[in-house]
Design an enzyme around this catalytic site. Structure first.
Site, PDB file in Angstrom:
ATOM      1  N   GLU A   1      15.815   2.422   4.900  1.00 57.02           N
ATOM      2  CA  GLU A   1      16.358   3.329   3.885  1.00 57.02           C
ATOM      3  C   GLU A   1      15.201   3.760   3.001  1.00 57.02           C
ATOM      4  O   GLU A   1      14.846   3.069   2.056  1.00 57.02           O
ATOM      5  CB  GLU A   1      17.445   2.626   3.074  1.00 57.02           C
ATOM      6  CG  GLU A   1      18.611   2.139   3.911  1.00 57.02           C
ATOM      7  CD  GLU A   1      18.797   0.636   3.816  1.00 57.02           C
ATOM      8  OE1 GLU A   1      18.035  -0.025   3.089  1.00 57.02           O
ATOM      9  OE2 GLU A   1      19.697   0.127   4.484  1.00 57.02           O
TER      10      GLU A   1
ATOM     11  N   SER B   1       0.826  -1.215   0.000  1.00 56.98           N
ATOM     12  CA  SER B   1       0.000   0.000   0.000  1.00 56.98           C
ATOM     13  C   SER B   1       0.857   1.260   0.000  1.00 56.98           C
ATOM     14  O   SER B   1       0.489   2.272  -0.600  1.00 56.98           O
ATOM     15  CB  SER B   1      -0.926   0.015   1.215  1.00 56.98           C
ATOM     16  OG  SER B   1      -1.840  -1.055   1.141  1.00 56.98           O
ATOM     17  N   LEU B   2       2.012   1.216   0.674  1.00 57.49           N
ATOM     18  CA  LEU B   2       2.917   2.367   0.690  1.00 57.49           C
ATOM     19  C   LEU B   2       3.715   2.446  -0.608  1.00 57.49           C
ATOM     20  O   LEU B   2       3.954   3.541  -1.126  1.00 57.49           O
ATOM     21  CB  LEU B   2       3.852   2.283   1.901  1.00 57.49           C
ATOM     22  CG  LEU B   2       3.169   2.304   3.271  1.00 57.49           C
ATOM     23  CD1 LEU B   2       4.195   2.115   4.377  1.00 57.49           C
ATOM     24  CD2 LEU B   2       2.376   3.574   3.464  1.00 57.49           C
ATOM     25  N   ALA B   3       4.118   1.301  -1.131  1.00 51.58           N
ATOM     26  CA  ALA B   3       4.872   1.281  -2.392  1.00 51.58           C
ATOM     27  C   ALA B   3       4.042   1.857  -3.534  1.00 51.58           C
ATOM     28  O   ALA B   3       4.573   2.516  -4.434  1.00 51.58           O
ATOM     29  CB  ALA B   3       5.312  -0.141  -2.717  1.00 51.58           C
TER      30      ALA B   3
ATOM     31  N   LYS C   1      29.589  -3.790  11.957  1.00 52.58           N
ATOM     32  CA  LYS C   1      29.563  -2.324  12.026  1.00 52.58           C
ATOM     33  C   LYS C   1      28.333  -1.753  12.716  1.00 52.58           C
ATOM     34  O   LYS C   1      28.369  -0.635  13.209  1.00 52.58           O
ATOM     35  CB  LYS C   1      29.628  -1.735  10.614  1.00 52.58           C
ATOM     36  CG  LYS C   1      30.877  -2.094   9.865  1.00 52.58           C
ATOM     37  CD  LYS C   1      30.875  -1.475   8.480  1.00 52.58           C
ATOM     38  CE  LYS C   1      29.910  -2.196   7.584  1.00 52.58           C
ATOM     39  NZ  LYS C   1      30.080  -1.857   6.166  1.00 52.58           N
TER      40      LYS C   1
END
Length: 193
Positions: A138, A112-114, A178
């Site tokens: 990201e 839905s966000l894509a 890291k």
């Protein structure tokens, strides 16, 4: 083997997978657990470095990354972070996730966000065996309009797979890991490669 909802619940009950705060049953479905957006963000400051040489000396990479990354931005609950078209930003999940050495996690963005242009992870969607910490997102807005992102909105889904055995070098045991135990929107540490 990908874990189904009942296996995810059992692993949470047994403490094999730890998600804090623990999601309610309504956020566990089929093969995934919905995760929420945290309050911390970072953006890239335009025109503060001419480029970042990804194979250059590590000190030069570190300096360039420091110049282009903002300090952490805290967005209070109820307020919004605006991601503009073509903008890349970092954020974190609200939840902290801990995995054992025999389970790998995968983060998927929400369809839905894509469909509105939001990419939740540009490429990095694997959560290594032995991982513990909040997951950095990201974000990229590939749409035409700014997107208002609010803390604690559903932002993605985690699913989990059993490995064929226990990893000999899980993330939490690697000396060169890291991002071990990260809690905020940590900038790239590529200079430590």
């Amino acid at each position: 083997m990908r874990l189904c909802d009942t296996d995810i619940e059992r692993h949470l009950d047994e403490g094999k997978i730890v998600i804090e705060p623990r999601p309610g049953i309504e956020r566990i479905s089929g093969v995934s657990v919905d995760v929420l957006l945290g309050n911390e963000f970072r953006v890239f400051r335009d025109h503060t470095a001419p480029y970042i040489d990804l194979s250059g000396p590590s000190s030069e990479m570190a300096d360039a990354i420091d110049r282009v990354m903002s300090d952490e931005i805290h967005v209070p609950d109820g307020e919004a972070f605006y991601l503009h078209p073509g903008q890349l930003a970092l954020a974190v999940t609200y939840e902290s996730v801990t995995l054992p050495a025999d389970i790998v996690g995968w983060l998927d963005g929400r369809s839905s966000l894509a469909r509105l242009g939001l990419m939740v992870h540009v490429t990095a969607h694997r959560i290594d065996p032995g991982w513990s910490g909040r997951i950095v997102l990201e974000f990229y807005n590939g749409g035409k309009l700014p997107l208002a992102l609010r803390p604690k909105m559903k932002i993605g889904a985690l699913n989990f797979e059993m490995l064929s055995g226990v990893a000999a070098r899980p993330y939490n045991k690697r000396e060169n890991a890291k991002y071990k135990s990260q809690q905020g929107a940590v900038a790239s540490r590529i200079n430590q490669d």
